[in-house]
Scaffold this active site. Structure first.
Site, mmCIF file in Angstrom:
data_model
loop_
_atom_site.group_PDB
_atom_site.id
_atom_site.type_symbol
_atom_site.label_atom_id
_atom_site.label_comp_id
_atom_site.label_asym_id
_atom_site.label_seq_id
_atom_site.Cartn_x
_atom_site.Cartn_y
_atom_site.Cartn_z
ATOM 1 N N SER A 139 0.869 -1.177 0.000
ATOM 2 C CA SER A 139 0.000 0.000 0.000
ATOM 3 C C SER A 139 0.905 1.226 0.000
ATOM 4 C CB SER A 139 -0.867 0.006 1.272
ATOM 5 O OG SER A 139 -1.490 1.262 1.458
ATOM 6 N N TYR A 152 -1.961 -1.210 10.469
ATOM 7 C CA TYR A 152 -1.932 -1.350 9.001
ATOM 8 C C TYR A 152 -0.629 -0.776 8.445
ATOM 9 C CZ TYR A 152 -3.864 -1.138 4.211
ATOM 10 O OH TYR A 152 -4.090 -1.300 2.863
HETATM 11 P P1 NAD Z 1 -11.401 -6.432 0.359
HETATM 12 O O1 NAD Z 1 -11.931 -6.290 1.733
HETATM 13 O O2 NAD Z 1 -12.265 -6.092 -0.815
HETATM 14 O O3 NAD Z 1 -10.865 -7.909 0.113
HETATM 15 C C1 NAD Z 1 -10.083 -8.568 1.061
HETATM 16 C C2 NAD Z 1 -9.990 -10.017 0.694
HETATM 17 O O4 NAD Z 1 -9.186 -10.662 1.675
HETATM 18 C C3 NAD Z 1 -11.333 -10.746 0.681
HETATM 19 O O5 NAD Z 1 -11.333 -11.730 -0.325
HETATM 20 C C4 NAD Z 1 -11.379 -11.431 2.069
HETATM 21 O O6 NAD Z 1 -12.179 -12.569 2.119
HETATM 22 C C5 NAD Z 1 -9.903 -11.770 2.205
HETATM 23 N N1 NAD Z 1 -9.489 -11.991 3.601
HETATM 24 C C6 NAD Z 1 -9.624 -11.171 4.655
HETATM 25 N N2 NAD Z 1 -9.133 -11.749 5.759
HETATM 26 C C7 NAD Z 1 -8.658 -12.961 5.375
HETATM 27 C C8 NAD Z 1 -8.049 -14.044 6.055
HETATM 28 N N3 NAD Z 1 -7.804 -13.993 7.374
HETATM 29 N N4 NAD Z 1 -7.713 -15.151 5.367
HETATM 30 C C9 NAD Z 1 -7.970 -15.232 4.022
HETATM 31 N N5 NAD Z 1 -8.555 -14.235 3.337
HETATM 32 C C10 NAD Z 1 -8.889 -13.111 3.995
HETATM 33 O O7 NAD Z 1 -10.055 -5.544 0.366
HETATM 34 P P2 NAD Z 1 -9.207 -4.891 -0.819
HETATM 35 O O8 NAD Z 1 -9.374 -3.421 -0.744
HETATM 36 O O9 NAD Z 1 -9.410 -5.587 -2.104
HETATM 37 O O10 NAD Z 1 -7.738 -5.172 -0.251
HETATM 38 C C11 NAD Z 1 -6.880 -6.159 -0.784
HETATM 39 C C12 NAD Z 1 -5.445 -5.794 -0.424
HETATM 40 O O11 NAD Z 1 -5.098 -4.538 -1.006
HETATM 41 C C13 NAD Z 1 -5.211 -5.647 1.086
HETATM 42 O O12 NAD Z 1 -3.951 -6.190 1.415
HETATM 43 C C14 NAD Z 1 -5.191 -4.142 1.270
HETATM 44 O O13 NAD Z 1 -4.427 -3.761 2.374
HETATM 45 C C15 NAD Z 1 -4.554 -3.700 -0.025
HETATM 46 N N6 NAD Z 1 -4.808 -2.307 -0.381
HETATM 47 C C16 NAD Z 1 -6.085 -1.854 -0.563
HETATM 48 C C17 NAD Z 1 -6.272 -0.520 -0.914
HETATM 49 C C18 NAD Z 1 -7.632 0.042 -1.155
HETATM 50 O O14 NAD Z 1 -7.742 1.265 -1.315
HETATM 51 N N7 NAD Z 1 -8.670 -0.749 -1.245
HETATM 52 C C19 NAD Z 1 -5.185 0.328 -1.050
HETATM 53 C C20 NAD Z 1 -3.906 -0.161 -0.836
HETATM 54 C C21 NAD Z 1 -3.728 -1.487 -0.511
#
Ligand code: NAD
Length: 256
Positions: A139, A152
């Site tokens: 991130s 985080y």
């Molecule tokens: P999201 O909540 O849409 O998806 C998260 C996914 O992780 C889901 O499939 C959920 O079931 C799975 N998950 C959660 N806990 C879990 C566990 N204990 N075991 C297995 N699976 C698990 O989130 P997202 O926004 O798509 O985030 C995905 C990644 O991207 C994360 O690492 C997040 O930190 C990173 N990220 C997101 C953003 C953003 O703006 N959305 C920005 C930077 C980084």
């Protein structure tokens, strides 16, 4: 580019960014192992439309034993993992002195330690095959801080440190390890933060605009397909000398 014959494991791919990346990899011909919570039936069908072999393993990545079970499944059913996308992640927002200890522990386990466990378990197979790609979805919060996100930010900084070490330890091989650092992407993880802001004055559109305006100069969200395309580049021959990098894709967030 064709990834035909390669198998990709994308943690946390039942939703958001992970699903977007899984779709890009499947479109490029890879077999896919999905992981994540919730009913996987719809996402399995979505990914299967591209014709490769597709499976789902329900490992909770906060548990090293379940990660080991998932990698064993990959070896048994798919002949191993060629492309590992460490994407599963959660968020919790509170000032550090009020941050619940159990939330700290689960964010470190899911967002950081799981990356260590899946990497250490997949690397031997990649070394045997002589090729591999590890992409850690970190991130912008792996490179800068924001208030309220102690666990985080700490976990994502840790992921970038781990990425550099694995990038160095694989440098003289055809295995690469890199991190991608997205800015805001409109997924359920971010929608929760918009909902929390919108609850104050009931205006969700304003909450969305204000969230972007604070950090992301483009005033537009990064999209999961854009992240999928960057993953494809890192998997390509052209990406083979990108090693240990933390690549931001953030609408200008980190340029400020
Ligand atoms: P999201 O909540 O849409 O998806 C998260 C996914 O992780 C889901 O499939 C959920 O079931 C799975 N998950 C959660 N806990 C879990 C566990 N204990 N075991 C297995 N699976 C698990 O989130 P997202 O926004 O798509 O985030 C995905 C990644 O991207 C994360 O690492 C997040 O930190 C990173 N990220 C997101 C953003 C953003 O703006 N959305 C920005 C930077 C980084």
């Amino acid at each position: 580019m064709s990834l035909q014959g390669k198998t990709a494991l994308v943690t946390g791919s039942t939703s958001g960014i992970g699903l977007g990346i899984a779709l890009s990899l499947a479109k490029a011909g890879a077999n896919l192992i999905l992981n994540g919570f919730g009913d996987a039936t719809t996402v399995l069908a979505e990914v299967r439309q591209f014709g490769g072999k597709v499976g789902h393993h329900p490992a909770d990545v906060s548990d090293p034993a379940q990660i080991a079970d998932m990698i064993a499944y990959a070896e048994r059913e798919f002949g191993g993992v060629d492309i590992l996308i460490n994407n599963a992640g959660i968020q919790y927002v509170a000032p550090v002195e009020e941050f619940p200890v159990e939330r700290w522990d689960s964010i470190i386990a899911i967002n950081l330690s799981s990356v260590f466990h899946s990497t250490r378990l997949c690397l031997p197979g990649m070394r045997t095959k002589g090729w591999g790609r590890i992409v850690n979805i970190a991130s912008v919060h792996g490179l800068v801080g924001s208030t309220g996100k102690a666990a985080y930010v700490a976990a994502k900084h840790g992921v970038i440190g781990l990425t550099k070490v694995v990038g160095l330890e694989t440098a003289a091989s055809h295995i690469t390890c890199n991190a991608i650092c997205p800015g805001w992407v409109l997924t359920p993880l971010v929608q929760q933060q918009i909902d929390a802001r919108g609850a104050v004055d009931g205006d969700l559109e304003k909450a969305k605009h204000d969230l972007l305006a604070e950090k992301q100069p483009s005033l537009e969200f990064v999209t999961p397909p854009q992240l999928g395309e960057l993953v494809l580049f890192l998997c390509s021959a052209a990406g083979s000398q990108v090693r240990g990098a933390a690549w931001n894709i953030d609408g200008g967030w980190l340029a400020q």
